[in-house]
Write a protein that holds these residues in place. Structure first.
Motif, PDB file in Angstrom:
ATOM      1  N   TYR A 232       0.832  -1.200   0.000  1.00  0.00           N
ATOM      2  CA  TYR A 232       0.000   0.000   0.000  1.00  0.00           C
ATOM      3  C   TYR A 232       0.872   1.257   0.000  1.00  0.00           C
ATOM      4  CZ  TYR A 232      -2.460   3.806   2.344  1.00  0.00           C
ATOM      5  OH  TYR A 232      -2.941   5.033   2.703  1.00  0.00           O
ATOM      6  N   PHE A 233       1.882   1.292   0.815  1.00  0.00           N
ATOM      7  CA  PHE A 233       2.749   2.472   0.888  1.00  0.00           C
ATOM      8  C   PHE A 233       3.427   2.750  -0.457  1.00  0.00           C
ATOM      9  CE2 PHE A 233       3.391   1.305   5.577  1.00  0.00           C
ATOM     10  CZ  PHE A 233       2.359   2.138   5.981  1.00  0.00           C
ATOM     11  N   LEU A 234       3.789   1.665  -1.130  1.00  0.00           N
ATOM     12  CA  LEU A 234       4.517   1.811  -2.385  1.00  0.00           C
ATOM     13  C   LEU A 234       3.654   2.431  -3.485  1.00  0.00           C
ATOM     14  CD1 LEU A 234       7.191   0.976  -1.586  1.00  0.00           C
ATOM     15  CD2 LEU A 234       6.700  -1.360  -2.292  1.00  0.00           C
ATOM     16  N   GLU A 235       2.362   2.336  -3.312  1.00  0.00           N
ATOM     17  CA  GLU A 235       1.476   2.882  -4.334  1.00  0.00           C
ATOM     18  C   GLU A 235       1.102   4.334  -4.071  1.00  0.00           C
ATOM     19  OE1 GLU A 235      -1.883   0.337  -4.558  1.00  0.00           O
ATOM     20  OE2 GLU A 235      -0.755  -1.296  -5.515  1.00  0.00           O
ATOM     21  N   LEU A 236       1.516   4.820  -2.942  1.00  0.00           N
ATOM     22  CA  LEU A 236       1.198   6.206  -2.595  1.00  0.00           C
ATOM     23  C   LEU A 236       1.888   7.181  -3.548  1.00  0.00           C
ATOM     24  CD1 LEU A 236      -0.591   5.773  -0.307  1.00  0.00           C
ATOM     25  CD2 LEU A 236       1.276   6.256   1.280  1.00  0.00           C
ATOM     26  N   GLY A 237       1.231   8.329  -3.799  1.00  0.00           N
ATOM     27  CA  GLY A 237       1.830   9.337  -4.670  1.00  0.00           C
ATOM     28  C   GLY A 237       3.193   9.757  -4.123  1.00  0.00           C
ATOM     29  N   GLU A 238       3.141  10.252  -2.906  1.00  0.00           N
ATOM     30  CA  GLU A 238       4.403  10.648  -2.300  1.00  0.00           C
ATOM     31  C   GLU A 238       4.810   9.565  -1.305  1.00  0.00           C
ATOM     32  OE1 GLU A 238       6.152  14.667  -0.110  1.00  0.00           O
ATOM     33  OE2 GLU A 238       4.029  14.399  -0.464  1.00  0.00           O
ATOM     34  N   ARG A 239       5.705   8.718  -1.766  1.00  0.00           N
ATOM     35  CA  ARG A 239       6.089   7.560  -0.948  1.00  0.00           C
ATOM     36  C   ARG A 239       6.840   7.932   0.316  1.00  0.00           C
ATOM     37  NH1 ARG A 239       9.147   3.480  -5.013  1.00  0.00           N
ATOM     38  NH2 ARG A 239       7.329   2.707  -6.164  1.00  0.00           N
ATOM     39  N   PRO A 240       6.651   7.153   1.373  1.00  0.00           N
ATOM     40  CA  PRO A 240       7.531   7.309   2.526  1.00  0.00           C
ATOM     41  C   PRO A 240       8.919   6.780   2.172  1.00  0.00           C
ATOM     42  CG  PRO A 240       6.021   5.469   2.841  1.00  0.00           C
ATOM     43  CD  PRO A 240       5.599   6.140   1.582  1.00  0.00           C
ATOM     44  N   THR A 241       9.911   7.144   2.958  1.00  0.00           N
ATOM     45  CA  THR A 241      11.270   6.629   2.729  1.00  0.00           C
ATOM     46  C   THR A 241      11.677   5.679   3.840  1.00  0.00           C
ATOM     47  OG1 THR A 241      12.290   8.442   3.958  1.00  0.00           O
ATOM     48  CG2 THR A 241      11.950   8.750   1.590  1.00  0.00           C
ATOM     49  N   ALA A 242      10.818   5.582   4.849  1.00  0.00           N
ATOM     50  CA  ALA A 242      11.147   4.698   5.967  1.00  0.00           C
ATOM     51  C   ALA A 242       9.849   4.198   6.578  1.00  0.00           C
ATOM     52  CB  ALA A 242      11.959   5.447   7.011  1.00  0.00           C
ATOM     53  N   VAL A 243       9.947   3.037   7.189  1.00  0.00           N
ATOM     54  CA  VAL A 243       8.757   2.513   7.846  1.00  0.00           C
ATOM     55  C   VAL A 243       9.121   1.956   9.219  1.00  0.00           C
ATOM     56  CG1 VAL A 243       9.004   0.335   6.610  1.00  0.00           C
ATOM     57  CG2 VAL A 243       6.828   0.896   7.672  1.00  0.00           C
ATOM     58  N   PHE A 244       8.272   2.284  10.152  1.00  0.00           N
ATOM     59  CA  PHE A 244       8.406   1.762  11.508  1.00  0.00           C
ATOM     60  C   PHE A 244       7.302   0.724  11.701  1.00  0.00           C
ATOM     61  CE2 PHE A 244       6.496   2.394  15.860  1.00  0.00           C
ATOM     62  CZ  PHE A 244       7.347   1.505  16.488  1.00  0.00           C
ATOM     63  N   ALA A 245       7.691  -0.499  11.999  1.00  0.00           N
ATOM     64  CA  ALA A 245       6.700  -1.546  12.231  1.00  0.00           C
ATOM     65  C   ALA A 245       6.607  -1.815  13.723  1.00  0.00           C
ATOM     66  CB  ALA A 245       7.082  -2.820  11.487  1.00  0.00           C
ATOM     67  N   ALA A 246       5.407  -1.978  14.204  1.00  0.00           N
ATOM     68  CA  ALA A 246       5.194  -2.151  15.638  1.00  0.00           C
ATOM     69  C   ALA A 246       5.751  -3.472  16.150  1.00  0.00           C
ATOM     70  CB  ALA A 246       3.711  -2.046  15.974  1.00  0.00           C
ATOM     71  N   THR A 247       5.982  -4.402  15.259  1.00  0.00           N
ATOM     72  CA  THR A 247       6.606  -5.658  15.661  1.00  0.00           C
ATOM     73  C   THR A 247       7.595  -6.118  14.594  1.00  0.00           C
ATOM     74  OG1 THR A 247       5.014  -7.129  14.587  1.00  0.00           O
ATOM     75  CG2 THR A 247       4.495  -6.421  16.838  1.00  0.00           C
ATOM     76  N   ASP A 248       8.562  -6.884  15.017  1.00  0.00           N
ATOM     77  CA  ASP A 248       9.577  -7.368  14.090  1.00  0.00           C
ATOM     78  C   ASP A 248       8.996  -8.216  12.974  1.00  0.00           C
ATOM     79  OD1 ASP A 248      11.560  -6.100  15.411  1.00  0.00           O
ATOM     80  OD2 ASP A 248      12.514  -7.900  16.235  1.00  0.00           O
ATOM     81  N   GLU A 249       8.013  -9.017  13.329  1.00  0.00           N
ATOM     82  CA  GLU A 249       7.495  -9.903  12.297  1.00  0.00           C
ATOM     83  C   GLU A 249       6.904  -9.083  11.147  1.00  0.00           C
ATOM     84  OE1 GLU A 249       5.412 -13.427  13.596  1.00  0.00           O
ATOM     85  OE2 GLU A 249       4.290 -13.452  11.703  1.00  0.00           O
ATOM     86  N   MET A 250       6.190  -8.031  11.489  1.00  0.00           N
ATOM     87  CA  MET A 250       5.660  -7.167  10.433  1.00  0.00           C
ATOM     88  C   MET A 250       6.784  -6.426   9.731  1.00  0.00           C
ATOM     89  SD  MET A 250       1.992  -5.759  11.833  1.00  0.00           S
ATOM     90  CE  MET A 250       2.587  -4.840  13.252  1.00  0.00           C
ATOM     91  N   ALA A 251       7.819  -6.091  10.461  1.00  0.00           N
ATOM     92  CA  ALA A 251       8.958  -5.399   9.860  1.00  0.00           C
ATOM     93  C   ALA A 251       9.623  -6.294   8.817  1.00  0.00           C
ATOM     94  CB  ALA A 251       9.968  -5.009  10.939  1.00  0.00           C
ATOM     95  N   ILE A 252       9.729  -7.569   9.136  1.00  0.00           N
ATOM     96  CA  ILE A 252      10.343  -8.495   8.190  1.00  0.00           C
ATOM     97  C   ILE A 252       9.458  -8.650   6.962  1.00  0.00           C
ATOM     98  CG2 ILE A 252      11.032 -10.904   7.863  1.00  0.00           C
ATOM     99  CD1 ILE A 252      11.941 -10.807  10.853  1.00  0.00           C
ATOM    100  N   GLY A 253       8.162  -8.683   7.192  1.00  0.00           N
ATOM    101  CA  GLY A 253       7.231  -8.691   6.057  1.00  0.00           C
ATOM    102  C   GLY A 253       7.445  -7.453   5.197  1.00  0.00           C
ATOM    103  N   ALA A 254       7.640  -6.329   5.852  1.00  0.00           N
ATOM    104  CA  ALA A 254       7.854  -5.077   5.118  1.00  0.00           C
ATOM    105  C   ALA A 254       9.109  -5.175   4.264  1.00  0.00           C
ATOM    106  CB  ALA A 254       7.968  -3.921   6.102  1.00  0.00           C
ATOM    107  N   ILE A 255      10.168  -5.677   4.838  1.00  0.00           N
ATOM    108  CA  ILE A 255      11.415  -5.822   4.077  1.00  0.00           C
ATOM    109  C   ILE A 255      11.178  -6.651   2.817  1.00  0.00           C
ATOM    110  CG2 ILE A 255      13.670  -6.964   4.079  1.00  0.00           C
ATOM    111  CD1 ILE A 255      14.052  -6.118   6.955  1.00  0.00           C
ATOM    112  N   HIS A 256      10.500  -7.759   3.001  1.00  0.00           N
ATOM    113  CA  HIS A 256      10.295  -8.627   1.844  1.00  0.00           C
ATOM    114  C   HIS A 256       9.334  -8.009   0.836  1.00  0.00           C
ATOM    115  CE1 HIS A 256      11.868 -12.305   4.224  1.00  0.00           C
ATOM    116  NE2 HIS A 256      12.823 -11.640   3.639  1.00  0.00           N
ATOM    117  N   GLY A 257       8.351  -7.300   1.334  1.00  0.00           N
ATOM    118  CA  GLY A 257       7.424  -6.623   0.423  1.00  0.00           C
ATOM    119  C   GLY A 257       8.160  -5.602  -0.442  1.00  0.00           C
ATOM    120  N   ILE A 258       9.059  -4.914   0.178  1.00  0.00           N
ATOM    121  CA  ILE A 258       9.850  -3.911  -0.542  1.00  0.00           C
ATOM    122  C   ILE A 258      10.745  -4.592  -1.565  1.00  0.00           C
ATOM    123  CG2 ILE A 258      11.713  -2.232  -0.280  1.00  0.00           C
ATOM    124  CD1 ILE A 258      10.431  -1.782   2.630  1.00  0.00           C
ATOM    125  N   GLN A 259      11.397  -5.657  -1.134  1.00  0.00           N
ATOM    126  CA  GLN A 259      12.290  -6.377  -2.044  1.00  0.00           C
ATOM    127  C   GLN A 259      11.517  -7.006  -3.183  1.00  0.00           C
ATOM    128  OE1 GLN A 259      15.756  -7.594   1.224  1.00  0.00           O
ATOM    129  NE2 GLN A 259      14.136  -9.035   0.757  1.00  0.00           N
TER     130      GLN A 259
END
Lengths: 335, 335
Positions: A232-259
């Motif tokens: 979802y973030f990647l589709e935003l017009g003005e993308r964020p450059t960083a993401v804070f995930a409330a838990t590591d597991e979601m953070a790891i998901g974020a990493i893979h989503g980005i990759q």
DNA sequence: CTGTTAGCGCCTTCAT
DNA sequence: ATGAAGGCGCTAACAG
């Protein structure tokens, strides 16, 4: 069929009381007698019946631990802390899982209380009024472990989730990021959800960064929801450059989503989490995160419980342990 | 202080026996009486004492589960299977961790037996003669769950580890690989260690590939040992093109070790594991692996135990469940 | 349908 | 240092 203390007494030519004494390491037994009893025990293969013992003594020397979510990655480490201290004080511990279902949590609490545990540890779930109500029917001490109740009426051991989140986001800000997204837990969850969101807000505020609600996605703590959020973030017009995930597991998901989207972490996108689960070191890049002292949370809560069970007086029944920023490779300065 | 069945009886104006009947859902109670009793229970806040009940009835309706390694990724899923079935048959389950230390495993088994559990599940560890000896002192049924004893004398539920490994290696061979390395568990471990090594050997043999002992590294099941093994392989003169890891965690370590060396999976190096732990889908590339039916292993072993506890006669006390190759993205044809 | 009465196996005063 | 005896809270025949 089953051999009892009575059988041992006869075999050893002593009374039940004496056998009871040796089994319980009561010093008032002549060494010679003690030896005779041990031999009889050996010969008969006697095994004390903890149920009978519990009934007679009104103590079971066991503490119950309810685990709202057995699949939670923090759980094993906290459990280890609990156990080490429990062993030290000669308590057995029995774990009961509750599958994150409130109704089952309550049921498990009651089951444990019926089993006459000498104390209870409630580990890392959301504590509602219903929980408190169940806790109140107990006449043994209960401590919350890796969680707290909102009212603050229960003994508990936890970190300061708001500040942990705050520190994570400050790290991102310190690296020059200003468009910082958050993958949050459910806001109904006071600790892992709401408090961490508050910490995020405070860090932004303090740096004069306006809160952009479109940069906040609520996840369910799981890997997949990290992936979804980042898509979802990647589709935003003005993308964020960083993401804070409330838990590591979601953070790891974020990493893979980005990759998976063909971007790189941390070059294109910085990611930071909270928890420092074991998997944080089992991902590429290694995850930068805020560590909770899981082992200590377990150990301290068990220690607190032992004090309560012994009716020792405790000065501070709500303890907050320190978290720590673990810098690894998933955060870089804004490009 | 504590309210007993006797207090309830007086409050309701009936006998203890009647209270006992309603608490135990004995149908032989007039609805009206039942109601009176329930009201008294409510008024007094009575909670049955499971310890007393256990002593009187000689049943605790609880089964103990010993978990040799609580950090084992398979554990949560197996536990879920156990619990679902346990609930279905109205058994409570209590978990006891043993930190992979044999001495502690034995101790935990004895503790559980002292607590008079109605049955015992021993989950996924190595079963030695000492274990068997401890099991033999039990007069309640015990079933091995996700493991077996070498002699095959105990009821158990497991997969065929030899064939699982065989199938994994066959997959590699099917993709044209001939230099296939293995990251094994300790060969003293009959299931996850020795059997999987045997499966590896059989697959090579059948395809006329000579076994090259320099291509076999013994790991400790952990992520780090997967990395180490692969670093070793990468330094070999004639490198392997594929690696079979005895467990997924080591396989994931292997993937990262390869990537850390600047190579790609599966382009430069194919990797396959066994287990299908949750993390196998939380890594890039997704791990191809042989799945163990963890939930089913738990469920079937608990079901078997219920039969044994009820002294129903069971035709087959050693059951072998099917594994399944899960093709994902970490294996490619030899380049 | 309900009450009475023995225990279940052990601990724990209280004597001795 | 040891034994005798009374429960702990509940279930399970057995009677009625």
């Amino acid at each position: 069929m089953t051999v009892t203390i009575y059988d041992v007494a006869r075999e050893a030519g002593v009374s039940m009381a004496t056998v009871s004494r040796v089994v319980n390491n009561n010093p008032n037994v002549k060494p010679q007698t003690r030896k005779k009893v041990y031999e009889a025990i050996e010969r008969l293969g006697y095994r004390p019946n903890a149920v009978a013992r519990g009934l007679a003594s009104k103590k079971t020397t066991t503490v119950g631990v309810v685990i709202p979510d057995i699949a939670n990655a923090n759980f094993a480490e906290v459990a280890r802390g609990i156990e080490d201290i429990a062993n030290m004080y000669h308590y057995n511990i029995i774990l009961c899982n509750a599958d994150k279902r409130k109704e089952k949590e309550i049921r498990v609490i009651n089951t444990l209380l019926e089993k006459q545990v000498d104390g209870l540890l409630f580990m890392g779930g959301v504590v509602t009024d219903e929980h408190i109500q169940a806790f109140n029917t107990s006449n043994v001490p209960i401590v919350l472990c890796a969680t707290t109740d909102e009212k603050g009426t229960m003994p508990s051991v936890d970190i300061d989730h708001e500040t942990a989140a705050y520190d994570a986001v400050r790290k991102l800000i310190g690296e020059g990021h200003t468009r910082i997204a958050m993958i949050s837990g459910t806001l109904q969850d006071p600790a892992n959800g709401y408090a961490r969101y508050q910490g995020y807000k405070r860090a932004l505020e303090e740096s004069g960064i306006a809160l952009d609600e479109s940069l906040v996605r609520v996840g369910n703590y799981r890997y997949e929801s990290g992936i979804e959020a980042v898509q979802y973030f990647l589709e935003l017009g003005e993308r964020p450059t960083a993401v804070f995930a409330a838990t590591d597991e979601m953070a790891i998901g974020a990493i893979h989503g980005i990759q998976d989207a063909g971007l790189s972490v941390p070059e294109d996108f910085s990611v930071i989490g909270v928890d420092n689960i074991r998997m944080a070191s089992m991902v590429r890049p290694l995850l930068t995160t805020v560590a909770q002292p899981m082992y200590d949370i377990g150990a301290v809560s068990m220690r607190l419980l032992t004090k309560l069970m012994k009716k020792e007086n405790v000065e501070q029944a709500r303890v907050t342990l320190h978290h720590e920023l673990i810098v690894r490779n998933s955060v870089a300065p804004r490009g």
